[in-house]
Design a protein around this motif. Structure first.
Motif: not given
Ligand code: ADP
Ligand code: ZN
Ligand code: ZN
Length: 736
Positions: A186, A243-246, A273, A300, A315
């Protein structure tokens, strides 16, 4: 109250298209978990694909599981993907699933994961540079050069440079040359600042169009020559997606393109990321770690080769396929899937966009993007020029070898052009098509040539070792001094192998630094890495090589490409040969003149007027594709028809033929919408002592073809003749 138990439907790695029932008292069992079960006398690892209360098997015959794993290895989306692949490629579900998950998992090993690091050079190292190292420290040099090149490397990349990288890193560390940092997923990392170009008009238009579909399924073809800025577009799209979370993004690339440079380009642009790679140079443990990070939603960005299309990503919001046309996306054994097609299915079922980039689309994709008669299936986006102002397209010319007096395979024009580069201190690349051009031994008086007794192939001369070798089965024998057939001693090698070309060029240019790259000279990835660095640092004047050189790397000082011997592919019985040749020649031409120097390409051919070359000279893929599509339509071939290949092999040809003839009759009886051809021998009739034959099914309706396969493949599995014959069904084959 009766004792509570479940029936687990278990898929196993066996060539049977069914699942097996086992009982368990584990009421918490879930779909997607690994189980160990008794199977005959053995224990086997399988996966739970269903849970029921009842079984059709008698209670006393029902066996119970041995162990159940807690980790759930696939989610619903992946399961859908497996089911699709199993059905579409007619491959048993258990084998499909088990070939798509990391092998380490199958051993249900639970070893603790070691810490992971990223490495970079210290300012001191950068200041002193490789020249500070002694001549003998070759591994250290390799590593330092690679780190200069890529800024930051992970352990897998370092290992691909040398198996003894750890020792080398200790030495460098002792010298104060290395900094390492733990990979914390992270964490934002502070890499060197990447320069971010502003998009040009074409790129912007492509970006905008794709963005409009960011929340739904839409396939896009991003068509643009090498260097036109496709990767830059991918990067922007990924940025936007993340940009979208997760959110998670999957980037599929051919193995050879997954270089430390590419990885580092992505890393430096996505510092905030976490990015993982999935490819064959990882250890099983690394693969498993990366795969788990993806599955857990923690990674990600996943950059991977074909198999990574199956990576569970909860996701997933965008799929990118670079070099969409590349043949390495098709798996040629076991589950014969095409990662591009599986990816499209996946994008559709997850309702997300998919972007396919290439300079030379496969005809299927081209057709889907432009020429579908009814509806346009794919969006079409084009980048028209190279992104960097100064870099221009190379000038491509054919040299008619019928009219030019070649000397040992080289036309004087090509030799002159090479001499010119040498004086200008620029680099040349001599490219030959790997297949079929290896030198064979020929008897001058009776025309005898050395043949492999196990394959229908000719033995290749390895002059240095004085041996003859079969490149298909590995058979190896001493080079005879006399003709085994007539006793004559006048035996000589004929055909242009890379070794002979090297010798010839050494005669022409004794002062030049020549390097030959082929399977023999560059077995390891480390040797290949060396080569790329040496090219970059101008330590090589002339490079001789095969298709492994045609893509993936930039050589700024390379200004001339000479292409020898491509003519066989112009008139090959494999209808895809010219499509492949075109894309290969486009790629290899793209090696020339990628910086400020204008590149030139000379192609030696006996057919200079062939339309393929006309299109190539004007860099006109579109025209070429247009012509090729017309031919394909007339012949009812892909993409106008769908094909299935049934290949069989056995020790005795009669067994193969019996099996195939029977299969043909059966197929004919099953459908009148499918054309079933007679069995024929492939180009390679015999391989490793096995006699081979194959038959083709062809239909204009995919549905009709699939319907036939639904009945036909189970029939083949049951067929007694099949016991003597090894056979496979290849849906949408790409090689014949
Ligand atoms: P491709 O993926 O089509 O081969 P790249 O995206 O790698 O092309 O771009 C080729 C080179 O041009 C790279 O060095 C890249 O940084 C640069 N580049 C890409 N887009 C632009 C742009 N809009 N302006 C300036 N340079 C660019
Ligand atoms: Zn002879
Ligand atoms: Zn052989």
């Amino acid at each position: 109250m009766t004792e509570a138990f479940h029936i687990l439907k278990v898929a196993l790695d066996v060539p049977l298209d069914r699942v097996f029932d086992y009982s368990t008292d584990r009421m918490d069992a879930k779909i997607g978990q690994y189980v160990v079960v008794p199977f005959g006398p053995r224990k086997m690892v399988g996966v739970v694909v269903g849970i029921a209360n009842q079984s059709t098997i008698e209670a006393k015959k029902l066996k119970s599981i041995i162990r159940l794993d807690d980790e759930i290895i696939f989610d619903e989306a992946s399961f859908k993907l497996f089911q699709f692949c199993s059905q579409y490629y007619h491959y048993p579900l258990g084998q499909t699933i088990l070939s798509a998950v990391p092998s380490r998992l199958k051993q249900t090993d639970k070893k603790a994961m070691a810490k992971k690091y990223l490495y970079r050079l210290t300012p001191k190292a950068i200041q002193l540079g490789v020249d500070h190292l002694s001549l003998r420290q070759t591994i250290l040099k390799r590593i330092v050069m690679a780190l200069i090149d890529a800024t930051l490397l992970d352990e897998a990349s370092l290992r691909s440079i040398s198996p003894t990288w750890k020792k080398a890193m200790e030495t460098l560390d002792g010298m104060g040359w290395i900094e390492k940092e733990e990979v914390k997923l992270e964490d934002a990392r502070d890499l060197t600042k990447a320069t971010i170009p502003s998009l040009n008009e074409d790129q912007q238009a492509a970006f905008d169009a794709i963005l409009k579909t960011k929340d739904r399924f839409h396939p896009w073809l991003l068509f643009g020559i090498t260097g036109s800025g496709k990767t830059e577009v991918y990067i922007r799209l990924i940025e936007e997606s993340l940009k979208k979370e997760n959110a998670q993004v999957l980037v599929l690339v051919p193995e050879i393109n997954l270089t430390p440079q590419l990885e580092s380009r992505f890393r430096s642009r996505f510092q905030k990321f976490s990015l993982v790679t999935l490819h064959s140079h990882l250890t099983d443990n690394e693969r498993l770690t990366h795969w788990r990070l993806a599955k857990g939603g923690k990674a990600h960005i996943v950059i991977g080769t074909r198999l990574s299309v199956f990576t569970p990503m909860p996701h997933l919001s965008l799929i990118i396929i670079d070099e969409e046309h590349d043949a390495s996306f098709k798996q040629q054994e076991g589950l014969r899937y095409h990662a591009r097609d599986v990816a499209i299915f996946r994008a559709k079922s997850e309702n997300i966009p998919i972007v396919m980039g290439t300079a030379t689309p496969s005809l299927e994709t081209w057709f889907n993007a432009l020429h579908t008669k009814d509806v346009k299936k794919f969006g079409f986006l084009k980048l028209t020029s190279r992104a960097v102002e100064a870099s221009k397209l190379p000038n491509i010319q054919c040299i008619d070898i019928a009219k030019s007096n070649t000397i040992k395979g080289f036309s004087p024009y090509l030799i002159e052009a090479m001499r010119d580069r040498l004086t200008k201190q620029e680099q040349s690349l001599i490219f030959i098509n790997r297949r079929g051009f290896a030198p064979v031994l020929l008897c001058a008086s009776c025309q005898w040539t050395g043949r492999c007794h196990r394959c229908s192939s000719r033995l290749v001369v390895h002059l240095n070792q004085k041996r003859l070798r079969c490149h298909h089965c590995g058979h190896d024998e001493k080079m005879p001094l006399q003709c085994p057939s007539c006793g004559n001693t006048d035996l000589y090698p004929t055909g242009l192998g890379t070794q002979r070309i090297e010798e010839t060029l050494k005669e022409f240019f004794p002062e030049a630094r020549i390097l030959r790259v082929d399977r023999d000279s560059t077995r390891t990835k480390e040797a290949l890495n060396d080569l790329f660095l040496n090219m970059k640092n101008r330590k090589i004047d002339i490079l001789i090589g095969t298709q492994m050189l045609s893509k993936g790397h930039d050589f700024p000082q390379l200004s001339l490409v000479g292409v020898l011997d491509t003519d066989q592919a112009l008139y090959s019985p494999d209808f895809r040969a010219s499509e492949r040749l075109f894309s290969q020649l486009m790629q290899v031409s793209g090696r020339a003149g990628r910086s400020h120097i204008k590149g030139e390409v000379y192609i030696q051919t006996a057919f200079p007027n062939h339309p393929l070359f006309a299109a190539l000279k004007t860099h006109d893929y579109e025209h070429f594709a247009h012509e090729l599509l017309k031919e394909r339509e007339l012949a009812e071939l892909t993409p106008f028809a769908f094909l299935v290949l049934l290949k069989g092999e056995a020790h005795q040809l009669t067994h193969v033929m019996q099996f195939l003839n029977d299969a043909m009759e059966k197929a004919r009886s099953l459908s009148n919408q499918v054309t079933v051809y007679h069995p024929v021998r492939p180009i390679m009739e015999r391989l490793k002592g096995m006699e081979r034959a194959q038959l083709v099914l062809q239909a204009t309706s995919r549905g009709a073809l699939q319907k036939l396969l639904d009945d036909w493949v189970p029939y083949l599995r049951e067929n007694k003749l099949g016991q003597k014959v090894k056979w496979v069904v290849d849906v949408d084959p790409i090689e014949f």
